[in-house]
Design an enzyme around this catalytic site. Structure first.
Site, PDB file in Angstrom:
ATOM      1  N   GLU B 283      40.111  45.639  44.294  1.00 23.91           N
ATOM      2  CA  GLU B 283      39.146  44.787  44.985  1.00 23.91           C
ATOM      3  C   GLU B 283      39.994  43.695  45.591  1.00 23.91           C
ATOM      4  O   GLU B 283      40.521  42.854  44.879  1.00 23.91           O
ATOM      5  CB  GLU B 283      38.121  44.249  43.990  1.00 23.91           C
ATOM      6  CG  GLU B 283      36.754  44.038  44.607  1.00 23.91           C
ATOM      7  CD  GLU B 283      36.623  42.679  45.253  1.00 23.91           C
ATOM      8  OE1 GLU B 283      36.956  42.563  46.452  1.00 23.91           O
ATOM      9  OE2 GLU B 283      36.192  41.742  44.573  1.00 23.91           O
ATOM     10  N   CYS B 317      36.717  35.690  47.309  1.00 22.27           N
ATOM     11  CA  CYS B 317      36.985  36.738  48.298  1.00 22.27           C
ATOM     12  C   CYS B 317      35.779  36.906  49.212  1.00 22.27           C
ATOM     13  O   CYS B 317      35.895  37.391  50.323  1.00 22.27           O
ATOM     14  CB  CYS B 317      37.392  38.051  47.652  1.00 22.27           C
ATOM     15  SG  CYS B 317      36.702  38.325  46.050  1.00 22.27           S
TER      16      CYS B 317
END
Lengths: 439, 520
Positions: B283, B317
């Site tokens: 990720e 993120c």
């Protein structure tokens, strides 16, 4: 369960309600009532259309006039509503074929503005004077976008101050009912209100409020702090309590605050206010309302998985409202009552009990543009009415318009029920009794 | 088993504030935390320790972290192999039940864990609270998912039994980030554990104390220490060792794009002793955008932009960094946004009224300061009042030339760029013109444009008329495509399948013309 006394009481309340309802008011009042009822009937018959219409009104302030029709088409004609498809397509065909979209856009804008004008007193303080010549007492509110920065909050604060400066000085011994009043939305004048940082938020809010209160005091104008969503209740309440006890403010008798009966905690809230007013030694006006953020509170608490702070049913709120009325009246003269409702049963209930207790220092508050017929008849019966009157541009005031339209077209609303031909007797029924018989 | 999201506390209540206050204000007496290496039942400290400083008072060392080495890893692998069978053969009900107990244990240590996290990261109290709830959600959601979705499927014929079932993959190396040290750490470890894998975790250097407090909760309720090891240290040492070890089956990584891509490269090399094909779950970053349409409600737009771009100092993120605004409302939005940014309160998270805190460490601070300097001429607005001590970066807004690298590289700080667009479609084109595909926001009241966005915008999480951060387990499974990751959706229905392998039994039950079912 119900004693004879309570039955008699309900009959007396019904009598008052009938008396208020029977006076028909001026021609224009009747016309407005007719329009509202029509809108309500229409709105309820076609819920999908109602939803789309509200969405369309909501987007309107962001549109250039020439684009209004294209949005109208998207929201009303392209989406699934109760309007038959052939009608939608043929209307659109006509408009499109004859290049009418600019004209239609303009007409739509004017129609919405017409409705907005029904609920908004005037666009700015400059246009205010002519209207204030009317005899009816008001509490002014300033409409607009949400304040999102210190500058925007400062601008709101300045608007309040300018408005107070514009208003005439109130003669010193005028009774509180006739006294001009300002309703302040705290989140408008101070953006730094954070539930997790209550103490510092209170400091910020006090700073923003002090100049307004000071000026209002010198002019003899009353100040009411509006209540907003539940998140801010504690900050607003504590700020009011601390501020009203400060040296320069502690003797001023024309401060007010709101208690919302849809909150499960409203009873406790009143108990605390009574204790507080007793300690302060100067009365506080409590505007008792049912509460305007119902949908918001439900959505937010569901999103967070929290137990909702508001009652699920209108009936529970109505019962709570009546309890609150009784407590408020018992708390006279520490607490001064201002009943903010358009519900005939709630009004009549309050009037019955003020009569019983021979209390005359109270007022009924209603929104500008709503229930005109009742305002008129209550006034002719000698009851004090104050109008909550928003000032602001029509387009940014759209959110306010939607709240009013929602209220007017809610299928639980009093006006709706009445417009559906329901008998007055059943509409002003004791909310406790409805529980009893499961109606 | 039914799943419900964990509640976040209502900090408008005095008692909730004062309960966390006590721990938060007194915990510094325990500094610095000494974080050990935990290999099976054995704990030890390394000779050399790595110090992590507090982001708002950098003179204060919060955590001293032990540095694990390759031989520590070797030891954990030997222990793991001995204990794996009993863990893997545990009934699923039992493992799920243990994970529910982990959730309860975490809750009972909530104020402590939150406080450690805040002192290590400089995160705002409400954001920390929400993150903690997500950690709890991961435990409960994966416990439920393992039971409901991963049970064996049978296809029984008259003469043939077919059973399809799932086997854990073996040793999973979890390399976790510092920006969500509670939620992501918990989720990345809980997922593989609940379906019967061994987990060797390397927490981020910056948040080892938070991770250690959480790991203790796993062990204390009975997750065997022999199958859940804690190897703190430096990425280039122990992280690399985990990635390269021939017996590690899965690498579960959340972090930067460069590291993620290098892990993918290393993991693809099959070493001589290796008998498995490594699986890498990554990720990585995002370069997330938002389109503000001509008809947008600007109140909603600004209320969505501020927390998305500057919440936790932009160190998510999912954070917003590219803003595309329709020309019709560009000027008005820009003015209001700049004013709102200038009103942001920047300061220590110990004062709950502050909206923006310090960035994680000096390295980050210097990097962001450099980017701000280099692009100074494009700044159109910024928060002026920030503390001088501590790693504070003022939230700032840029109007950049089209070829600026700031449009493309992930910044991980409170720097937002905006650009005028003349149509919604242009906005979509610009959003998609990126290496990343994680989150995106659309502020519009035009149903046609909203539909177009849903069809054309290439991201893992698209948010309409709201902020673009704060994904909630089960409601918004989180993760994206392109270079944002390998497509794992944390907190979603497919996550656990990343840590299992499907197996099939097929048994012929016919004997000389009869079978169990024909003879009855």
């Amino acid at each position: 369960m119900f004693t004879k006394q309570l039955q008699d009481e309900d009959e007396e309340i019904l009598k008052i309600a009938k008396k208020i309802n029977s006076t028909s008011g001026s021609l224009s009042q009747r016309f407005l009532f007719f329009i509202t009822s029509l809108l309500i009937r229409f709105g309820f018959r076609y819920p999908k259309l109602k939803l789309q219409t509200f969405k369309f009104i909501d987007v309107l302030p962001s549109l250039e006039t020439k684009n209004i029709y294209s949005y109208f088409k998207i929201y009303i004609f392209d989406e699934d509503t109760e309007i038959p498809s052939f009608l939608k397509s043929s209307i659109h065909f006509l408009i499109h074929h004859f290049y009418l979209s600019s004209l239609v856009s303009y007409v739509l804008l004017r129609v919405i503005q017409f409705f907005a004008k029904l609920f908004i007193l005037c666009e700015s303080k400059e246009t205010l004077n002519r209207k204030t010549n009317q005899t009816r007492p008001r509490t002014y509110d300033i409409l607009g976008e949400i304040a999102l920065s210190p500058q925007e909050a400062k601008e709101y604060q300045k608007q309040y101050i300018d408005l107070i400066e514009e208003l005439p000085v109130v003669i010193h011994n005028i009774d509180p009912i006739k006294r001009t009043n300002i309703s302040i939305k705290c989140s408008g004048i101070e953006t730094r209100l954070f539930p997790e940082a209550e103490e510092v938020s209170i400091q910020f809010l006090k700073e923003a409020l002090r100049p307004i209160l000071r000026l209002a005091m010198t002019k003899g104008i009353g100040i009411n702090l509006d209540m907003e969503q539940y998140d801010l209740k504690s900050i607003i309440t504590r700020t009011a309590k601390e501020l009203f006890l400060e040296e320069e403010f502690k003797l001023y008798p024309h401060f007010g605050i709101v208690v919302q009966s849809y909150l499960k905690s409203s009873n406790e809230e009143l108990v605390l206010w009574r204790k507080y007013a007793k300690l302060r030694g100067v009365p506080i006006t409590i505007r008792l309302v049912k509460g305007a953020y119902l949908e918001y509170e439900r959505i937010k608490s569901e999103e967070r998985g929290w137990q909702s702070p508001v009652f699920d049913s209108k009936k529970e709120t109505d019962i709570q409202f009546e309890k609150n009325v009784l407590y408020l009246l018992e708390s006279f003269p520490y607490l001064r009552s201002a009943f903010g409702t358009h519900n005939l049963r709630s009004i009549s209930f309050a009037l019955y009990h003020t009569n019983q207790k021979s209390i005359t220092d109270f007022e009924i508050q209603m929104l500008f543009g709503m229930a005109g017929k009742y305002k008129f008849s209550l006034e002719s019966l000698g009851y004090p009415i104050r109008e909550y009157s928003p000032i602001g541009s029509l387009l940014p005031g759209m959110a306010y318009l939607i709240r009013r339209l929602l209220e007017n077209t809610s299928n639980q609303g009093f006006l709706y029920q009445l417009s559906q031909g329901k008998k007055l007797d059943s509409l002003v029924k004791n909310p406790n009794k409805e529980t009893q018989y499961g109606i | 088993m039914e799943f419900k999201n964990e509640l976040i506390r209502d900090f408008s209540l005095e008692k909730e504030r004062s309960s966390i206050r006590k721990t938060l204000d007194s915990i510094h007496r325990l500094f610095p935390f000494q974080i050990p290496i935990s290999i099976g039942t054995k704990e030890k400290f390394s000779e050399k320790m790595l110090a992590h400083k507090n982001p708002w008072s950098p003179e204060l060392v919060v955590t001293n972290v032990s540095l694990s080495k390759a031989n520590d890893l070797e030891e954990t692998i030997q222990i793991s192999k001995k204990h794996w069978h009993s863990w893997k053969e545990h009934p699923q009900e039992e493992r799920s039940r243990l994970l529910l107990k982990v959730a309860e244990k975490l809750i009972s240590n909530k104020d402590l864990i939150l406080s450690v996290c805040i002192w290590e990261t400089g995160k705002h109290i409400t954001e920390a609270e929400i993150e903690f709830a997500e950690a709890i959600d991961f435990c409960r959601y994966y416990a439920m998912l393992a039971l409901n979705k991963l049970s064996p499927q049978k296809t029984i014929l008259l003469g043939e039994d077919n059973i399809y079932y799932y086997q854990p993959k073996g040793i999973v190396g979890c390399i976790t980030p510092w920006n969500f040290p509670m939620a992501i750490f918990t989720g990345m470890c809980a997922g593989p554990l609940v379906v019967g894998n061994i987990v060797i975790t390397k927490p981020a250097e910056e948040t080892s104390a938070t991770a250690y407090e959480i790991a203790k909760c796993f062990w204390e309720v009975g997750i065997p220490k022999e199958v859940f090891h804690f190897l703190p240290g430096i990425g280039s040492e122990i992280g690399d060792a985990i990635v390269n070890h021939p017996e590690v089956s899965v690498i579960n990584f959340t972090g930067s794009r460069d590291v993620g891509l290098s892990i993918l490269r290393s993991a693809s090399i099959v070493s001589p002793k290796q008998t498995i094909i490594k699986k890498v779950i990554c990720e990585l970053g995002g370069k997330n955008a938002m389109i503000v349409d001509a008809d947008a409600d600007l109140d909603v737009a600004i209320q969505s932009i501020l927390p998305s771009a500057f919440g936790f100092q932009g160190q998510k993120c999912s954070a917003l960094s590219r803003l595309y605004v329709h020309q019709n409302c560009y000027q008005r939005l820009k003015e209001r946004l700049i004013e709102a940014m200038d009103g942001l309160l920047v300061g220590s998270p110990l004062d709950f009224g502050n909206r923006v805190g310090p960035v994680i460490h000096e390295e980050s601070f210097l990097r962001l300061t450099r980017i701000q300097k280099e692009n100074e001429s494009f700044i159109v607005g910024k928060t002026r009042s920030i503390p001088t001590e501590g790693f504070y970066i003022s939230p700032s807004l840029y109007e950049l030339p089209k070829d600026s690298s700031m449009w493309r590289t992930e910044i991980f700080g409170p720097l937002l760029s905006m650009q005028k667009i003349s149509s919604f479609s242009e906005g979509i084109h610009l959003v998609n013109d990126s290496d990343y595909a994680l989150t995106c926001g659309v502020i519009s009241r035009n149903p046609k444009n909203v539909m177009e966005a849903k069809l054309k915008i290439d991201v893992g999480n698209l948010y309409i008329n709201r902020g673009i951060t704060g994904a909630i387990v089960n409601r918004q499974p989180f993760g994206g495509g392109k270079l944002s990751g390998t497509g794992a959706k944390a907190g979603g229905p497919d996550y656990l399948s990343l840590f299992v392998e499907g197996r099939t039994f097929t048994e012929n039950t016919m004997r000389h013309g009869f079978s169990r079912d024909t003879i009855q």
